[in-house]
Design an enzyme around this catalytic site. Structure first.
Site, short mmCIF file in Angstrom:
data_model
loop_
_atom_site.label_atom_id
_atom_site.label_comp_id
_atom_site.label_asym_id
_atom_site.label_seq_id
_atom_site.Cartn_x
_atom_site.Cartn_y
_atom_site.Cartn_z
CG HIS A 44 1.81 -37.31 19.77
ND1 HIS A 44 0.75 -36.85 20.51
CD2 HIS A 44 1.50 -38.58 19.40
CE1 HIS A 44 -0.17 -37.81 20.60
NE2 HIS A 44 0.26 -38.86 19.92
CG ASP A 72 -1.74 -42.41 18.51
OD1 ASP A 72 -2.09 -43.19 19.41
OD2 ASP A 72 -1.13 -41.34 18.74
CG HIS A 73 2.13 -44.40 19.39
ND1 HIS A 73 3.32 -43.70 19.47
CD2 HIS A 73 1.17 -43.53 19.76
CE1 HIS A 73 3.08 -42.47 19.89
NE2 HIS A 73 1.79 -42.34 20.07
CG HIS A 117 -2.54 -45.16 23.63
ND1 HIS A 117 -2.20 -44.03 24.34
CD2 HIS A 117 -3.25 -45.94 24.49
CE1 HIS A 117 -2.69 -44.12 25.57
NE2 HIS A 117 -3.33 -45.27 25.68
CG HIS A 176 2.10 -45.75 24.14
ND1 HIS A 176 2.94 -44.88 23.48
CD2 HIS A 176 0.84 -45.25 23.92
CE1 HIS A 176 2.24 -43.92 22.91
NE2 HIS A 176 0.95 -44.13 23.16
#
Length: 310
Positions: A267, A63-64, A61, A59
């Site tokens: 995570h 942090d990815h 976001h 996805h």
């Protein structure tokens, strides 16, 4: 098959845990799942190498995905010529393209961006495929990935073949490849007489950020390794529900329903920077007997053997 946990932290990195990134190496091919900030440095730090052929994004976001521009520039500076394929959920292509072009930079090697709907195949290779499945994460288009190898040929019974009169040599290979062979006396030996049942390949499931979802169970039956969101412990279960994450216990419940052999918890929220053991302890208490539960640090490496070689 080797899995290296490059980033095991949550949205806020800590001195010990970087943002999400996981690298899977299979027969020399490297597949990268998510690419949080600093992933390229983690790859150098843990010696995984940079020859990634496919990047799978769960996805959008930050942090990815915020490690993608830096990784691409480093690949380009190192003289890369080979193409890179980036796979993401529906609606991700224009955003990933803008991210790649941040600062006006364009690499000299080709990059393709593919949008894949959950429930489809992102990558279909001769010996394995990467399947997508729907996840549930805070009002964003998201999905997880399952690396599923094809069944392998059954074991060849050399002793039985010799008993049937098959001479040592090319006829062994033909039988193992599924072809009948004819002997000098006219006797026909069929593969099923000397080759065992097909043997299962390996299965690795990576959820990315998600609430517990049944689609993760259906993605790959009895995975050898399930890497699941476990951002919180039970004390913060309500926050997990509000933010679209899972607790360690919830991850273990998914592992139980999927029949996972091993469960990796990732995570991890920055609130556990001092001690993440409550997440692991609660997951272990909910996991069925025989399931290995672990909470990896950054750099942790797991070898995934074939099911019949454990």
């Amino acid at each position: 098959m080797r899995v290296t946990f490059l980033g095991t932290g949550g949205a806020v990195p800590t001195t010990e845990r970087g943002p999400s990134a996981l690298l899977l190496e299979r027969d020399g091919e490297r597949l990268l799942f998510d690419c949080g900030e600093g992933t390229q440095r983690q790859m150098m730090r843990f010696g995984t190498g940079f020859t990634v052929s496919h990047l799978f994004v769960t996805h959008l976001h930050g942090d990815h995905i915020l490690g993608i521009p830096g990784l691409v520039q480093t690949l380009d500076f190192n003289g890369r010529d080979d193409p890179l394929a980036i796979h993401g959920p529906p609606g991700s292509k224009p955003h990933l393209r803008d991210l790649l072009e941040a600062g006006g930079y364009r690499p000299d090697f080709p990059i393709t961006i593919n949008e894949v709907r959950p429930g489809n195949v992102a990558l279909d290779s001769p010996e394995y495929e990467v399947r997508t499945f729907e996840t549930d994460h805070r009002n964003v288009s998201s999905m997880g990935y399952a690396v599923v190898e094809d069944d392998r040929r059954g074991r060849f019974d050399r002793e039985r073949a010799e008993e049937l009169g098959v001479p040592v040599g090319p006829k062994f290979g033909k039988l193992h490849d599924g072809e009948p062979v004819e002997l000098d006396d006219g006797t026909v030996v069929r593969p099923e007489q000397v080759v065992g049942d097909p043997r299962p390949g390996r299965r690795v499931v990576y959820t990315g950020d998600t609430r517990p979802v049944e689609s993760a169970v259906a993605a790959a039956a009895e995975p050898d390794l399930l890497v699941h969101d476990a951002t919180f412990d039970d004390e913060w279960a309500e926050r997990a529900r509000r933010t679209g994450h899972s607790t360690g216990r919830e991850a273990a419940e998914i592992a139980a329903r999927a029949g996972a052999k091993r469960l990796g918890l990732v995570h991890v929220s920055s609130r556990y920077a001092g001690d993440a053991s409550p997440i692991e302890r609660e997951a272990a208490s909910a996991a069925p007997a025989g399931t290995e539960v672990f909470l990896p640090d950054d750099g942790h490496t797991v070898e995934v053997p074939y099911p019949d070689e454990e």
